[in-house]
Write a protein that holds these residues in place. Sequence first.
Motif, PDB file in Angstrom:
ATOM      1  N   LEU A  25      18.288  56.385  29.510  1.00 51.87           N
ATOM      2  CA  LEU A  25      17.517  55.123  30.579  1.00 51.87           C
ATOM      3  C   LEU A  25      16.229  55.804  30.760  1.00 51.87           C
ATOM      4  O   LEU A  25      15.358  57.042  30.506  1.00 51.87           O
ATOM      5  N   ILE A  26      15.168  54.186  31.184  1.00 57.10           N
ATOM      6  CA  ILE A  26      13.848  54.349  30.609  1.00 57.10           C
ATOM      7  C   ILE A  26      13.296  54.573  32.597  1.00 57.10           C
ATOM      8  O   ILE A  26      13.553  53.260  33.201  1.00 57.10           O
ATOM      9  N   PHE A  27      12.481  54.525  32.533  1.00 58.17           N
ATOM     10  CA  PHE A  27      11.966  54.549  34.313  1.00 58.17           C
ATOM     11  C   PHE A  27       9.949  53.547  34.013  1.00 58.17           C
ATOM     12  O   PHE A  27       9.525  54.489  33.402  1.00 58.17           O
ATOM     13  N   ALA A  28      10.089  52.778  34.970  1.00 62.37           N
ATOM     14  CA  ALA A  28       8.515  52.628  35.255  1.00 62.37           C
ATOM     15  C   ALA A  28       8.242  53.002  36.065  1.00 62.37           C
ATOM     16  O   ALA A  28       8.495  53.251  37.106  1.00 62.37           O
ATOM     17  N   SER A  38       8.459  54.554  41.082  1.00 61.59           N
ATOM     18  CA  SER A  38       9.641  54.507  40.097  1.00 61.59           C
ATOM     19  C   SER A  38      10.543  53.698  40.453  1.00 61.59           C
ATOM     20  O   SER A  38      11.776  53.100  41.280  1.00 61.59           O
ATOM     21  N   VAL A  39      10.978  53.456  38.708  1.00 63.45           N
ATOM     22  CA  VAL A  39      11.371  51.983  38.715  1.00 63.45           C
ATOM     23  C   VAL A  39      12.469  52.368  37.599  1.00 63.45           C
ATOM     24  O   VAL A  39      11.947  52.383  36.057  1.00 63.45           O
ATOM     25  N   CYS A  40      14.041  52.320  37.563  1.00 62.68           N
ATOM     26  CA  CYS A  40      14.897  52.306  36.490  1.00 62.68           C
ATOM     27  C   CYS A  40      15.612  51.215  35.678  1.00 62.68           C
ATOM     28  O   CYS A  40      15.540  50.269  36.623  1.00 62.68           O
ATOM     29  N   LEU A  41      14.635  51.002  34.567  1.00 65.44           N
ATOM     30  CA  LEU A  41      15.132  49.474  34.145  1.00 65.44           C
ATOM     31  C   LEU A  41      16.111  48.999  34.254  1.00 65.44           C
ATOM     32  O   LEU A  41      16.826  47.587  33.943  1.00 65.44           O
ATOM     33  N   VAL A 106      11.725  43.970  31.324  1.00 64.69           N
ATOM     34  CA  VAL A 106      10.568  44.150  31.804  1.00 64.69           C
ATOM     35  C   VAL A 106       9.481  42.657  31.155  1.00 64.69           C
ATOM     36  O   VAL A 106       9.539  43.019  30.170  1.00 64.69           O
ATOM     37  N   THR A 107       9.464  41.850  32.129  1.00 56.96           N
ATOM     38  CA  THR A 107       8.550  40.305  31.817  1.00 56.96           C
ATOM     39  C   THR A 107       7.081  40.299  31.719  1.00 56.96           C
ATOM     40  O   THR A 107       6.285  39.141  31.847  1.00 56.96           O
ATOM     41  N   LEU A 118       4.979  44.844  38.824  1.00 58.33           N
ATOM     42  CA  LEU A 118       6.279  44.649  38.113  1.00 58.33           C
ATOM     43  C   LEU A 118       6.932  44.116  38.024  1.00 58.33           C
ATOM     44  O   LEU A 118       7.675  42.801  38.951  1.00 58.33           O
ATOM     45  N   THR A 119       7.324  43.393  37.293  1.00 57.24           N
ATOM     46  CA  THR A 119       8.192  41.510  37.231  1.00 57.24           C
ATOM     47  C   THR A 119       9.462  42.200  35.605  1.00 57.24           C
ATOM     48  O   THR A 119       8.647  42.963  34.645  1.00 57.24           O
ATOM     49  N   LEU A 120      11.248  42.290  36.688  1.00 58.39           N
ATOM     50  CA  LEU A 120      11.654  42.110  35.622  1.00 58.39           C
ATOM     51  C   LEU A 120      12.801  41.102  35.466  1.00 58.39           C
ATOM     52  O   LEU A 120      13.145  40.746  36.677  1.00 58.39           O
ATOM     53  N   GLN A 121      13.822  41.262  34.537  1.00 58.61           N
ATOM     54  CA  GLN A 121      14.642  39.718  34.864  1.00 58.61           C
ATOM     55  C   GLN A 121      15.742  40.543  33.613  1.00 58.61           C
ATOM     56  O   GLN A 121      15.973  40.724  33.454  1.00 58.61           O
ATOM     57  N   LEU A 122      16.898  40.123  34.763  1.00 58.53           N
ATOM     58  CA  LEU A 122      18.622  40.726  34.553  1.00 58.53           C
ATOM     59  C   LEU A 122      18.689  39.997  32.922  1.00 58.53           C
ATOM     60  O   LEU A 122      18.480  39.064  32.615  1.00 58.53           O
TER      61      LEU A 122
END
Length: 300
Positions: A25-28, A38-41, A106-107, A118-122
């Motif tokens: 798993l990748i984390f920001a 911390s944010v798990c992608l 991550v977008t 940080l912005t992420l899209q499903l």
Amino acid sequence: MHNLDSLNRFAIPGQLAFRAHPTGLIFAEIDNADGQASVCLQGAHLTSFRPKAQPEPVVWVSEVARYLPGKSIRGGVPVCWPWFGAHPSESQFPAHGFARTVPWAVTDSGASNGVTHLTLQLQTSEATRAQWPHDTPVTLHIQVSDVLEMALTTQNASGLTLPLSEALHTYFQVGDIAEVELHGLDGCAFLDKTDNFARKHQTGALRFGGETDRVYVDTTAECVIHDPLLQRKLRIAKQGSASTVVWTPWEQKAAAMGDFTAQGWRNMLCVESANAADNALSLAPGAMQTLRVRYSAEAL
């Protein structure tokens, strides 16, 4: 799906970096002058947040949480979407939807005025479309400083009116669940899951002496956790949310779950900003829905 090399363009020297967990798993990792997170992608799942003025985290995660592909993480801020609780008709579908266990991309990222965002899209797949065959782009925007702000936005790009229930299922760190009070829900109606969803009314502040699992309906109010042991108040403000879910498993249920330490349940309280039960939404074609939260800590 992202790899570490592809994420470098979103990194911000001294504020935002990406790392791989041994399980893949990748984390920001966000670390700025005022806060750390911390944010798990997978799941866009925030797993930690601490303002640097606070000795203890604001967001709790289990010491024995499992960070595995396709599995939910115990603690942090799971994203419950596009349904909350059990699916209304398909019992084999996962509780609280699939968003918390699938990849997000991550977008966007950036930093300004002491805030890292940080912005992420499903990311959809054949598996997600089998459960939700609708064109509904969903993003999570996260801002970190001495406060944490999150905005979950769903756009209905289909031609149908769609049912939607959702929550940011936040686990807060507390000194001892038996000592805290939750303010902000006095007078509200709630559905008591521990009593066959009986409809009841809250009187005064909420204190805890056993398993609690309640959906407070028709409330947009700010909630505040008063924590005498950690000598602080945690303030939970929200917009675009008409339900508040309050949960603590207590000892017996936590022991049966397998991803709590023996006493870990004592140090957490879930206060979830939601649109659920009576407040489930109908999203018209072309409509956009945003659920926003803001979490801050201050001295008692």
